[in-house]
Motif scaffolding. Structure first.
Motif, mmCIF file in Angstrom:
data_model
loop_
_atom_site.group_PDB
_atom_site.id
_atom_site.type_symbol
_atom_site.label_atom_id
_atom_site.label_comp_id
_atom_site.label_asym_id
_atom_site.label_seq_id
_atom_site.Cartn_x
_atom_site.Cartn_y
_atom_site.Cartn_z
ATOM 1 N N LEU A 1 0.819 -1.222 0.000
ATOM 2 C CA LEU A 1 0.000 0.000 0.000
ATOM 3 C C LEU A 1 0.846 1.262 0.000
ATOM 4 O O LEU A 1 0.503 2.252 0.644
ATOM 5 C CB LEU A 1 -0.948 -0.005 1.210
ATOM 6 N N GLY A 2 1.925 1.253 -0.752
ATOM 7 C CA GLY A 2 2.824 2.407 -0.797
ATOM 8 C C GLY A 2 2.155 3.686 -1.257
ATOM 9 O O GLY A 2 2.470 4.774 -0.779
ATOM 10 N N ALA A 3 1.201 3.579 -2.159
ATOM 11 C CA ALA A 3 0.535 4.766 -2.698
ATOM 12 C C ALA A 3 -0.725 5.138 -1.912
ATOM 13 O O ALA A 3 -1.384 6.117 -2.249
ATOM 14 C CB ALA A 3 0.174 4.533 -4.161
ATOM 15 N N LYS A 4 -1.054 4.382 -0.894
ATOM 16 C CA LYS A 4 -2.293 4.620 -0.144
ATOM 17 C C LYS A 4 -2.012 4.665 1.359
ATOM 18 O O LYS A 4 -2.346 3.741 2.103
ATOM 19 C CB LYS A 4 -3.308 3.528 -0.454
ATOM 20 N N PRO A 5 -1.417 5.761 1.848
ATOM 21 C CA PRO A 5 -1.044 5.824 3.264
ATOM 22 C C PRO A 5 -2.236 5.836 4.218
ATOM 23 O O PRO A 5 -2.150 5.292 5.319
ATOM 24 C CB PRO A 5 -0.233 7.122 3.366
ATOM 25 N N VAL A 6 -3.352 6.440 3.837
ATOM 26 C CA VAL A 6 -4.520 6.469 4.715
ATOM 27 C C VAL A 6 -5.099 5.067 4.863
ATOM 28 O O VAL A 6 -5.475 4.640 5.956
ATOM 29 C CB VAL A 6 -5.580 7.472 4.200
ATOM 30 N N THR A 7 -5.141 4.306 3.777
ATOM 31 C CA THR A 7 -5.630 2.928 3.830
ATOM 32 C C THR A 7 -4.713 2.067 4.693
ATOM 33 O O THR A 7 -5.185 1.264 5.508
ATOM 34 C CB THR A 7 -5.727 2.338 2.409
ATOM 35 N N ALA A 8 -3.406 2.224 4.537
ATOM 36 C CA ALA A 8 -2.448 1.463 5.346
ATOM 37 C C ALA A 8 -2.634 1.767 6.829
ATOM 38 O O ALA A 8 -2.649 0.846 7.667
ATOM 39 C CB ALA A 8 -1.020 1.777 4.910
ATOM 40 N N LEU A 9 -2.778 3.049 7.167
ATOM 41 C CA LEU A 9 -2.973 3.427 8.565
ATOM 42 C C LEU A 9 -4.293 2.890 9.101
ATOM 43 O O LEU A 9 -4.360 2.414 10.235
ATOM 44 C CB LEU A 9 -2.925 4.952 8.712
ATOM 45 N N THR A 10 -5.326 2.913 8.303
ATOM 46 C CA THR A 10 -6.634 2.416 8.738
ATOM 47 C C THR A 10 -6.574 0.918 9.014
ATOM 48 O O THR A 10 -7.066 0.454 10.054
ATOM 49 C CB THR A 10 -7.702 2.737 7.679
ATOM 50 N N ILE A 11 -5.965 0.154 8.133
ATOM 51 C CA ILE A 11 -5.837 -1.294 8.349
ATOM 52 C C ILE A 11 -4.989 -1.582 9.586
ATOM 53 O O ILE A 11 -5.339 -2.444 10.410
ATOM 54 C CB ILE A 11 -5.244 -1.972 7.099
ATOM 55 N N ALA A 12 -3.890 -0.867 9.740
ATOM 56 C CA ALA A 12 -3.037 -1.052 10.916
ATOM 57 C C ALA A 12 -3.803 -0.742 12.200
ATOM 58 O O ALA A 12 -3.662 -1.456 13.203
ATOM 59 C CB ALA A 12 -1.802 -0.163 10.808
ATOM 60 N N ASN A 13 -4.635 0.294 12.182
ATOM 61 C CA ASN A 13 -5.420 0.637 13.362
ATOM 62 C C ASN A 13 -6.482 -0.406 13.671
ATOM 63 O O ASN A 13 -6.793 -0.663 14.833
ATOM 64 C CB ASN A 13 -6.055 2.016 13.205
ATOM 65 N N ILE A 14 -7.046 -1.016 12.658
ATOM 66 C CA ILE A 14 -8.035 -2.081 12.887
ATOM 67 C C ILE A 14 -7.368 -3.281 13.557
ATOM 68 O O ILE A 14 -7.913 -3.854 14.508
ATOM 69 C CB ILE A 14 -8.725 -2.464 11.560
ATOM 70 N N ILE A 15 -6.187 -3.648 13.102
ATOM 71 C CA ILE A 15 -5.456 -4.763 13.721
ATOM 72 C C ILE A 15 -5.121 -4.430 15.174
ATOM 73 O O ILE A 15 -5.323 -5.246 16.083
ATOM 74 C CB ILE A 15 -4.184 -5.087 12.915
ATOM 75 N N ALA A 16 -4.632 -3.232 15.412
ATOM 76 C CA ALA A 16 -4.295 -2.818 16.775
ATOM 77 C C ALA A 16 -5.539 -2.755 17.657
ATOM 78 O O ALA A 16 -5.466 -3.023 18.861
ATOM 79 C CB ALA A 16 -3.595 -1.463 16.753
ATOM 80 N N THR A 17 -6.683 -2.438 17.086
ATOM 81 C CA THR A 17 -7.936 -2.368 17.842
ATOM 82 C C THR A 17 -8.350 -3.739 18.357
ATOM 83 O O THR A 17 -8.833 -3.871 19.480
ATOM 84 C CB THR A 17 -9.045 -1.757 16.964
ATOM 85 N N VAL A 18 -8.177 -4.764 17.549
ATOM 86 C CA VAL A 18 -8.509 -6.118 17.987
ATOM 87 C C VAL A 18 -7.620 -6.523 19.170
ATOM 88 O O VAL A 18 -8.105 -7.036 20.179
ATOM 89 C CB VAL A 18 -8.373 -7.120 16.817
ATOM 90 N N VAL A 19 -6.328 -6.255 19.060
ATOM 91 C CA VAL A 19 -5.408 -6.539 20.162
ATOM 92 C C VAL A 19 -5.815 -5.729 21.397
ATOM 93 O O VAL A 19 -5.856 -6.237 22.523
ATOM 94 C CB VAL A 19 -3.956 -6.215 19.749
ATOM 95 N N SER A 20 -6.164 -4.477 21.188
ATOM 96 C CA SER A 20 -6.546 -3.579 22.270
ATOM 97 C C SER A 20 -7.778 -4.061 23.026
ATOM 98 O O SER A 20 -7.845 -3.949 24.244
ATOM 99 C CB SER A 20 -6.797 -2.182 21.701
ATOM 100 N N TYR A 21 -8.764 -4.586 22.309
ATOM 101 C CA TYR A 21 -9.988 -5.043 22.981
ATOM 102 C C TYR A 21 -9.663 -6.088 24.040
ATOM 103 O O TYR A 21 -10.093 -5.981 25.184
ATOM 104 C CB TYR A 21 -11.009 -5.612 22.001
ATOM 105 N N PHE A 22 -8.917 -7.098 23.645
ATOM 106 C CA PHE A 22 -8.648 -8.184 24.577
ATOM 107 C C PHE A 22 -7.788 -7.720 25.753
ATOM 108 O O PHE A 22 -8.043 -8.099 26.903
ATOM 109 C CB PHE A 22 -8.027 -9.374 23.854
ATOM 110 N N LEU A 23 -6.804 -6.885 25.494
ATOM 111 C CA LEU A 23 -5.958 -6.396 26.588
ATOM 112 C C LEU A 23 -6.723 -5.450 27.514
ATOM 113 O O LEU A 23 -6.584 -5.528 28.742
ATOM 114 C CB LEU A 23 -4.717 -5.714 26.023
ATOM 115 N N ASN A 24 -7.514 -4.560 26.934
ATOM 116 C CA ASN A 24 -8.290 -3.644 27.777
ATOM 117 C C ASN A 24 -9.356 -4.383 28.571
ATOM 118 O O ASN A 24 -9.561 -4.110 29.755
ATOM 119 C CB ASN A 24 -8.935 -2.540 26.934
#
Length: 188
Positions: free
Chosen positions: A51-74
């Motif tokens: 996703l080199g040409a799509k930084p907003v999409t890359a950040l959004t996908i990365a945040n979704i992955i981090a959100t799943v991890v965050s749910y279980f830890l929180n």
């Protein structure tokens, strides 16, 4: 003794007391720091590969992955004594709040890219990377973190002391002094 207490024992007493008083927020920030690293790694892994040409999409996908991890830890650590909702209702609210959080996180980067035009060829690659990092990974994360902490307490985990916490061990203030050994004075 729990890991949190052992860690806080290394700090000066006034700071440790303040952090113990705000234990839930401290744990939320620790989980946030770990999820920040998850988001950072996935964001740049995606940006430097598919996703080199799509930084907003890359950040959004990365945040979704981090959100799943965050749910279980929180759920199981930061807010483990809070709740008051059925698990599926809680997870739905968590998903909605984090959907809004992902949008809040991505908004500054979107503004930088498409409103301010801070992308190549308008600016150099170096300026684009610095801009993307500042707007996406610093400003966006900070805004989303404040929003999520507030929303978790108000909507997702609204009631305190609903689930029992594990027994806390008190931190000893002094080492125990051994009792004097009784000796028989008649035998010599």
């Amino acid at each position: 003794m729990r890991l949190t207490d052992r860690t806080l024992n290394w700090l000066p007493n006034p700071l440790a007391a303040l952090l113990r008083k705000h234990r839930e927020t401290v744990k939320f920030v620790i989980v946030g720091g770990l999820c920040y690293v998850v988001s950072l790694v996935f964001n740049y892994a995606l940006r430097l590969t598919v996703l080199g040409a799509k930084p907003v999409t890359a950040l959004t996908i990365a945040n979704i992955i981090a959100t799943v991890v965050s749910y279980f830890l929180n759920r199981e650590w930061s807010f483990r004594t809070r709740g008051g909702r059925r698990r599926h209702h809680e997870m739905l609210l968590y998903t909605v709040v984090n959907g809004i959080g992902v949008a809040v996180n991505s908004a500054p980067l979107w503004i930088a890219q498409y409103t301010f035009g801070l992308h190549y060829p308008n600016v150099s690659h170096a300026v684009e990377e610095i801009s993307d990092f500042v707007f996406g990974m610093i400003i966006g994360v900070a805004l989303a973190m404040v929003f999520r902490l507030w929303a978790y307490r108000v909507w997702v985990f609204p009631h305190d002391d609903v689930r029992p916490a594990p027994k806390r061990y008190e931190v000893p203030t002094q080492a125990a002094v051994p009792a004097p050994v009784a000796t028989d004075s008649t035998s010599a």
